[in-house]
Design a protein around this motif. Structure first.
Motif, PDB file in Angstrom:
ATOM      1  N   ARG A 214     -30.303  68.239  28.559  1.00 17.83           N
ATOM      2  CA  ARG A 214     -30.542  69.316  27.566  1.00 17.83           C
ATOM      3  C   ARG A 214     -31.176  68.765  26.288  1.00 17.83           C
ATOM      4  NH1 ARG A 214     -25.982  72.113  27.552  1.00 17.83           N
ATOM      5  NH2 ARG A 214     -25.159  70.790  29.188  1.00 17.83           N
TER       6      ARG A 214
ATOM      7  N   ILE B 173     -25.189  65.775  30.445  1.00 14.99           N
ATOM      8  CA  ILE B 173     -25.053  65.763  28.983  1.00 14.99           C
ATOM      9  C   ILE B 173     -26.427  65.632  28.328  1.00 14.99           C
ATOM     10  CG2 ILE B 173     -24.093  64.482  27.002  1.00 14.99           C
ATOM     11  CD1 ILE B 173     -21.909  63.438  28.960  1.00 14.99           C
ATOM     12  N   TYR B 174     -27.290  64.830  28.957  1.00 12.95           N
ATOM     13  CA  TYR B 174     -28.499  64.394  28.242  1.00 12.95           C
ATOM     14  C   TYR B 174     -29.763  65.170  28.575  1.00 12.95           C
ATOM     15  CZ  TYR B 174     -25.479  60.693  26.739  1.00 12.95           C
ATOM     16  OH  TYR B 174     -24.441  60.018  26.176  1.00 12.95           O
TER      17      TYR B 174
ATOM     18  N   SER C  39     -23.032  58.645  31.391  1.00 15.12           N
ATOM     19  CA  SER C  39     -21.818  58.882  32.183  1.00 15.12           C
ATOM     20  C   SER C  39     -22.059  60.105  33.062  1.00 15.12           C
ATOM     21  CB  SER C  39     -20.609  59.101  31.279  1.00 15.12           C
ATOM     22  OG  SER C  39     -20.817  60.234  30.457  1.00 15.12           O
ATOM     23  N   MET C  40     -22.839  61.064  32.530  1.00 16.38           N
ATOM     24  CA  MET C  40     -23.244  62.247  33.288  1.00 16.38           C
ATOM     25  C   MET C  40     -24.634  62.673  32.810  1.00 16.38           C
ATOM     26  SD  MET C  40     -19.817  64.582  33.400  1.00 16.38           S
ATOM     27  CE  MET C  40     -19.398  64.338  31.700  1.00 16.38           C
TER      28      MET C  40
ATOM     29  N   VAL D 231     -21.637  56.673  23.120  1.00 18.20           N
ATOM     30  CA  VAL D 231     -21.697  58.083  22.736  1.00 18.20           C
ATOM     31  C   VAL D 231     -20.360  58.738  23.081  1.00 18.20           C
ATOM     32  CG1 VAL D 231     -22.821  60.304  23.216  1.00 18.20           C
ATOM     33  CG2 VAL D 231     -24.196  58.212  23.065  1.00 18.20           C
ATOM     34  N   GLY D 232     -19.675  59.267  22.096  1.00 20.55           N
ATOM     35  CA  GLY D 232     -18.383  59.893  22.388  1.00 20.55           C
ATOM     36  C   GLY D 232     -17.872  60.740  21.235  1.00 20.55           C
ATOM     37  N   THR D 233     -17.098  61.748  21.602  1.00 24.77           N
ATOM     38  CA  THR D 233     -16.412  62.601  20.614  1.00 24.77           C
ATOM     39  C   THR D 233     -14.936  62.628  20.996  1.00 24.77           C
ATOM     40  OG1 THR D 233     -18.335  64.041  20.289  1.00 24.77           O
ATOM     41  CG2 THR D 233     -16.199  64.994  19.743  1.00 24.77           C
TER      42      THR D 233
ATOM     43  N   ARG E 113     -14.210  68.182  20.532  1.00 24.46           N
ATOM     44  CA  ARG E 113     -15.309  68.462  21.472  1.00 24.46           C
ATOM     45  C   ARG E 113     -15.726  69.924  21.488  1.00 24.46           C
ATOM     46  NH1 ARG E 113     -13.529  64.348  26.402  1.00 24.46           N
ATOM     47  NH2 ARG E 113     -13.886  62.511  25.106  1.00 24.46           N
ATOM     48  N   ARG E 114     -16.940  70.131  22.013  1.00 27.02           N
ATOM     49  CA  ARG E 114     -17.548  71.466  22.187  1.00 27.02           C
ATOM     50  C   ARG E 114     -17.641  72.221  20.868  1.00 27.02           C
ATOM     51  NH1 ARG E 114     -17.306  68.655  26.117  1.00 27.02           N
ATOM     52  NH2 ARG E 114     -17.160  69.343  28.280  1.00 27.02           N
ATOM     53  N   ARG E 115     -17.846  71.485  19.793  1.00 23.72           N
ATOM     54  CA  ARG E 115     -18.083  72.153  18.491  1.00 23.72           C
ATOM     55  C   ARG E 115     -19.467  71.801  17.971  1.00 23.72           C
ATOM     56  NH1 ARG E 115     -12.686  70.742  14.983  1.00 23.72           N
ATOM     57  NH2 ARG E 115     -11.150  71.264  16.586  1.00 23.72           N
ATOM     58  N   GLY E 116     -20.280  71.204  18.836  1.00 21.51           N
ATOM     59  CA  GLY E 116     -21.653  70.912  18.432  1.00 21.51           C
ATOM     60  C   GLY E 116     -21.824  69.590  17.688  1.00 21.51           C
ATOM     61  N   HIS E 117     -20.781  68.731  17.698  1.00 24.86           N
ATOM     62  CA  HIS E 117     -20.908  67.460  16.967  1.00 24.86           C
ATOM     63  C   HIS E 117     -21.970  66.553  17.585  1.00 24.86           C
ATOM     64  CE1 HIS E 117     -16.749  67.522  14.817  1.00 24.86           C
ATOM     65  NE2 HIS E 117     -17.471  68.618  14.624  1.00 24.86           N
ATOM     66  N   LEU E 118     -21.931  66.448  18.899  1.00 22.58           N
ATOM     67  CA  LEU E 118     -22.932  65.571  19.533  1.00 22.58           C
ATOM     68  C   LEU E 118     -24.341  66.125  19.303  1.00 22.58           C
ATOM     69  CD1 LEU E 118     -23.634  63.091  21.177  1.00 22.58           C
ATOM     70  CD2 LEU E 118     -23.491  64.503  23.235  1.00 22.58           C
ATOM     71  N   ARG E 119     -24.468  67.428  19.422  1.00 20.24           N
ATOM     72  CA  ARG E 119     -25.797  68.038  19.210  1.00 20.24           C
ATOM     73  C   ARG E 119     -26.335  67.690  17.816  1.00 20.24           C
ATOM     74  NH1 ARG E 119     -29.520  71.802  20.905  1.00 20.24           N
ATOM     75  NH2 ARG E 119     -28.615  71.875  22.986  1.00 20.24           N
TER      76      ARG E 119
HETATM   77  C1  LIG Z   1     -20.193  64.063  26.009  1.00 23.04           C
HETATM   78  C2  LIG Z   1     -19.528  64.245  24.670  1.00 23.04           C
HETATM   79  C3  LIG Z   1     -19.928  63.105  23.768  1.00 23.04           C
HETATM   80  C4  LIG Z   1     -19.993  65.577  24.101  1.00 23.04           C
HETATM   81  O1  LIG Z   1     -19.524  65.674  22.769  1.00 23.04           O
HETATM   82  P1  LIG Z   1     -19.357  67.062  22.008  1.00 23.04           P
HETATM   83  O2  LIG Z   1     -19.264  66.760  20.558  1.00 23.04           O
HETATM   84  O3  LIG Z   1     -18.275  67.833  22.628  1.00 23.04           O
HETATM   85  O4  LIG Z   1     -20.753  67.747  22.361  1.00 23.04           O
HETATM   86  P2  LIG Z   1     -21.349  69.106  21.763  1.00 23.04           P
HETATM   87  O5  LIG Z   1     -20.265  70.071  21.441  1.00 23.04           O
HETATM   88  O6  LIG Z   1     -22.294  68.787  20.671  1.00 23.04           O
HETATM   89  O7  LIG Z   1     -22.141  69.587  23.002  1.00 23.04           O
HETATM   90  C5  LIG Z   1     -23.519  69.377  23.108  1.00 23.04           C
HETATM   91  C6  LIG Z   1     -24.030  70.077  24.333  1.00 23.04           C
HETATM   92  O8  LIG Z   1     -23.685  69.300  25.478  1.00 23.04           O
HETATM   93  C7  LIG Z   1     -22.918  70.081  26.372  1.00 23.04           C
HETATM   94  N1  LIG Z   1     -21.909  69.186  26.935  1.00 23.04           N
HETATM   95  C8  LIG Z   1     -20.986  68.529  26.238  1.00 23.04           C
HETATM   96  N2  LIG Z   1     -20.254  67.777  27.073  1.00 23.04           N
HETATM   97  C9  LIG Z   1     -20.745  67.980  28.305  1.00 23.04           C
HETATM   98  C10 LIG Z   1     -20.388  67.498  29.572  1.00 23.04           C
HETATM   99  N3  LIG Z   1     -19.392  66.644  29.738  1.00 23.04           N
HETATM  100  N4  LIG Z   1     -21.114  67.914  30.628  1.00 23.04           N
HETATM  101  C11 LIG Z   1     -22.129  68.783  30.472  1.00 23.04           C
HETATM  102  N5  LIG Z   1     -22.513  69.270  29.276  1.00 23.04           N
HETATM  103  C12 LIG Z   1     -21.807  68.878  28.208  1.00 23.04           C
HETATM  104  C13 LIG Z   1     -22.331  71.193  25.556  1.00 23.04           C
HETATM  105  O9  LIG Z   1     -22.062  72.328  26.353  1.00 23.04           O
HETATM  106  C14 LIG Z   1     -23.408  71.452  24.542  1.00 23.04           C
HETATM  107  O10 LIG Z   1     -24.434  72.234  25.087  1.00 23.04           O
HETATM  108  P3  LIG Z   1     -25.307  73.205  24.149  1.00 23.04           P
HETATM  109  O11 LIG Z   1     -25.482  72.508  22.838  1.00 23.04           O
HETATM  110  O12 LIG Z   1     -26.564  73.354  24.915  1.00 23.04           O
HETATM  111  O13 LIG Z   1     -24.494  74.438  24.032  1.00 23.04           O
HETATM  112  C15 LIG Z   1     -17.976  64.301  24.795  1.00 23.04           C
HETATM  113  O14 LIG Z   1     -17.661  65.298  25.729  1.00 23.04           O
HETATM  114  C16 LIG Z   1     -17.369  63.001  25.244  1.00 23.04           C
HETATM  115  O15 LIG Z   1     -17.018  62.164  24.425  1.00 23.04           O
HETATM  116  N6  LIG Z   1     -17.249  62.793  26.580  1.00 23.04           N
HETATM  117  C17 LIG Z   1     -16.645  61.605  27.126  1.00 23.04           C
HETATM  118  C18 LIG Z   1     -17.495  60.373  26.887  1.00 23.04           C
HETATM  119  C19 LIG Z   1     -18.850  60.458  27.543  1.00 23.04           C
HETATM  120  O16 LIG Z   1     -19.010  60.853  28.690  1.00 23.04           O
HETATM  121  N7  LIG Z   1     -19.864  60.070  26.773  1.00 23.04           N
HETATM  122  C20 LIG Z   1     -21.224  59.954  27.213  1.00 23.04           C
HETATM  123  C21 LIG Z   1     -21.444  58.530  27.564  1.00 23.04           C
HETATM  124  S1  LIG Z   1     -23.035  58.177  28.229  1.00 23.04           S
END
Ligand SMILES: CC(C)(COP(=O)(O)OP(=O)(O)OC[C@H]1O[C@@H](n2cnc3c(N)ncnc32)[C@H](O)[C@@H]1OP(=O)(O)O)[C@@H](O)C(=O)NCCC(=O)NCCS
Length: 413
Positions: free
Chosen positions: A130, A127-128, A123-124, A87-89, A94-100
Motif C-alpha cells: 500500500r 503492509i508495504y 514480515s508481511m 519497523v514496529g508499533t 496500532r491501527r491509528r495511522g502511526h506507521l502511515r
Molecule cells: C505493521 C505495523 C508496524 C503497523 O503499524 P500501525 O501503526 O498499526 O500501522 P497504521 O495504523 O499506520 O497502518 C498503516 C496501514 O497499514 C495497514 N496495516 C497495518 N498493519 C497491517 C498488517 N499487519 N497487515 C496488513 N495491513 C496492515 C493498515 O490497515 C493501514 O492501512 P491504510 O492506511 O491503508 O488504512 C504494526 O502492526 C506492527 O508493529 N506489526 C508487527 C511488527 C511487524 O510486522 N513489522 C513490520 C516488519 S517488516
C-alpha cells in the motif's frame, strides 16, 4: 468528567538518550529473547541516531523505523539504497495511522538525503504494497543430502580448500577481497564496508562459523564459504546426523564453485546441508547429476520503494540504449506521479518530466521497482496485469532493463 488531555504527536529522530527506549520497540514487536537483547547490545557499529525515525506521543516512542545506509551495486553501479529495518508499533497504538505518518515522513527524509530507493525484508508484504513497495528480489535456499548431489562431470583441481584463521588480519583480508570482487558486478548486493565486516567477523565468532577459502594452484583465493555444523540434529537417524548451515557462499569462477561443492560433499557425517541466501541465478543446478536433490525453495526477499523516479532511473546502467515515456502512478509520493521521458545510451541516462506526452508504458510505482531492479521483465509484469503498453514498447523495455545478474540480497538486516 475531565477529558483525556490532548496528546502531543511528534515524528522525529531519536536522541542518544532515547536510544534504549527506541530499541525496546523492535525488541518487543519481534519478540526478541533476553539473550537476543543482550547480544544486540554488544553488537559492534550500532546504527547512528540519525538513521532512526520514530513516532513519539508525549515524548514516548510508539513506532519505529530505522535504516542501514547501504551502498549497493545496482546492476554493477555503486548506489546508495538504504536497508529499512525495525519497523514496529507497540500493539496498544496500532491501527491509528502511526506507521502511515512515519512512512510519509521517511519518504521525505530519504528524498532530502538524495537516496533514489529504499528496500526491506517484509514480515508481511501486505503492509508495504500500500506504500508503493514492489518486489525486488527472491530468496533461494537449498536443503541437500550431500550424498546425492554429485557433479555431472568429473572434476580435478590443483587448488586447495583451506580453513582460514579468523584471528589473523591477513586471512580476513583474503576473504574480504574475494567478496569485494564477487559483489562488484552484481545487482542489489550491498558492499561490505569496515563496519559491516567488523559485524560479520564478530557474528562468525559468536556463532562458531568456519570460513573455508578455495585457493587455486597459484594460491589465489577464488571462493569463500562460511558455515557451521551441528551433530545430532536429525532425530532417529542411524547414520550421519549432522546438519550443516551455509551462511555465505561467494565464488569468482566455476572451478572454485565446484571445489567448494566437493568440499561440502566430503563431510560424510552431514545428512542435511542448508544453504541460505543462494543467488537466484546460481548455476549450480546445471552442474549436478540430480538437480532436484537441491530441494530448491524460494520466497520473497527485497521489497523496493522508489523514492524519486528520475533519480532511481538514472542510477543504474542498462543493457540497451533506448527511449521510453512512462506514465507512473504513485498516490503516496505525489512527486513521482506523472509522465516521465526516459532516455538512455546504456551507460548514462536522463529522465525529464513529459506531462501531456503519449505514454509507451503505464505502470504503478510498485511495478516500476520490479522493472528497475531487473527482478521482472516488462513482459512478465504485463502478464501480471501491472503494466500496459504496446507490444513494441514492452519488448524495448525488456531489452533495456535486463540485468547481468538477477537482483540478490545475501545480507540479513
Ligand atoms: C505493521 C505495523 C508496524 C503497523 O503499524 P500501525 O501503526 O498499526 O500501522 P497504521 O495504523 O499506520 O497502518 C498503516 C496501514 O497499514 C495497514 N496495516 C497495518 N498493519 C497491517 C498488517 N499487519 N497487515 C496488513 N495491513 C496492515 C493498515 O490497515 C493501514 O492501512 P491504510 O492506511 O491503508 O488504512 C504494526 O502492526 C506492527 O508493529 N506489526 C508487527 C511488527 C511487524 O510486522 N513489522 C513490520 C516488519 S517488516
Amino acid at each position: 468528567m475531565p477529558g483525556r488531555r490532548p496528546r502531543q504527536i511528534e515524528i522525529r529522530t531519536a536522541t542518544e538518550a532515547e536510544l534504549s527506549a527506541f530499541d525496546a520497540v523492535p525488541h518487543y514487536v519481534f519478540a526478541s529473547s533476553p539473550e537476543d537483547v543482550r547480544t544486540y547490545a554488544m553488537m559492534p557499529s550500532p546504527l547512528p541516531a540519525e538513521c532512526r525515525l520514530g513516532v513519539f506521543i508525549d515524548g514516548k516512542v510508539t513506532t519505529t523505523y530505522e535504516w542501514i545506509p547501504w551502498q549497493v551495486r545496482l546492476n554493477g553501479r555503486p548506489t546508495s539504497i538504504p536497508g529499512v529495518t525495525a519497523v514496529g508499533t507497540y500493539p496498544q497504538f496500532r491501527r491509528r495511522g502511526h506507521l502511515r505518518m512515519l512512512m510519509a515522513r521517511a519518504m521525505e527524509v530519504h528524498r532530502e538525503r538524495g537516496e533514489p530507493m529504499v528496500m526491506l525484508w517484509a514480515s508481511m508484504g501486505a503492509i508495504y504494497q500500500r506504500f508503493g513497495y514492489g518486489r525486488g528480489s527472491e530468496y533461494v535456499t537449498y536443503h541437500v543430502d550431500p550424498r546425492f548431489v554429485a557433479l555431472r562431470e568429473p572434476f580435478t583441481w590443483d587448488g586447495e580448500v583451506r580453513l582460514i584463521d579468523q584471528s589473523s588480519a591477513a586471512d580476513r583480508a583474503v576473504a574480504e577481497r574475494v567478496h569485494e570482487e564477487w559483489a562488484a558486478p552484481r545487482n542489489l548486493v550491498p558492499m561490505r564496508d569496515a563496519a559491516r565486516w567488523a559485524h560479520q567477523w564478530w557474528e562468525a565468532q559468536r556463532q562458531g562459523h568456519y570460513v573455508a577459502v578455495a585457493e587455486d594452484a597459484t594460491g589465489r583465493a577464488r571462493g569463500v564459504m562460511v558455515y557451521k555444523s551441528k551433530e545430532n540434529q536429525i532425530p532417529n537417524e542411524p547414520g550421519p546426523d549432522q546438519q550443516m548451515e551455509v551462511r555465505d557462499f561467494f565464488v569468482l569462477d566455476l572451478d572454485a564453485r565446484r571445489a567448494l561443492w566437493q568440499y561440502v560433499r566430503a563431510h560424510d557425517l552431514v545428512l542435511r546441508a542448508r544453504f541460505g541466501g543462494v543467488e537466484p541465478d546460481d548455476p549450480l543446478p546445471d552442474l549436478l547429476l540430480e538437480p532436484r536433490e537441491l530441494r530448491r525453495a524460494t520466497g520473497d526477499a527485497m521489497w523496493v520503494r522508489i523514492i524519486d523516479v528520475p533519480r532511481a532511473l538514472e542510477a543504474r546502467p542498462y543493457s540497451a540504449a533506448g527511449t521510453l515515456t512512462l506514465r507512473v502512478h504513485d498516490d503516496f509520493a505525489p512527486w513521482n506521479d506523472g509522465f516521465w521521458r526516459f532516455e538512455t545510451d546504456g551507460d548514462q541516462s536522463r529522465v525529464t518530466p513529459a506531462e501531456g506526452a503519449a505514454a509507451d508504458l503505464d505502470l504503478s510505482v510498485n511495478a516500476l521497482a520490479s522493472l528497475l531492479t531487473g527482478f521482472r521483465s516488462a513482459t512478465r509484469i504485463e502478464r501480471a496485469g501491472m503494466l500496459s503498453g504496446d507490444a513494441a514498447a514492452v519488448r524495448r523495455a525488456d531489452a533495456i532493463f535486463a540485468t547481468a545478474y538477477a537482483p540478490h540480497m545475501p545480507e540479513g538486516f
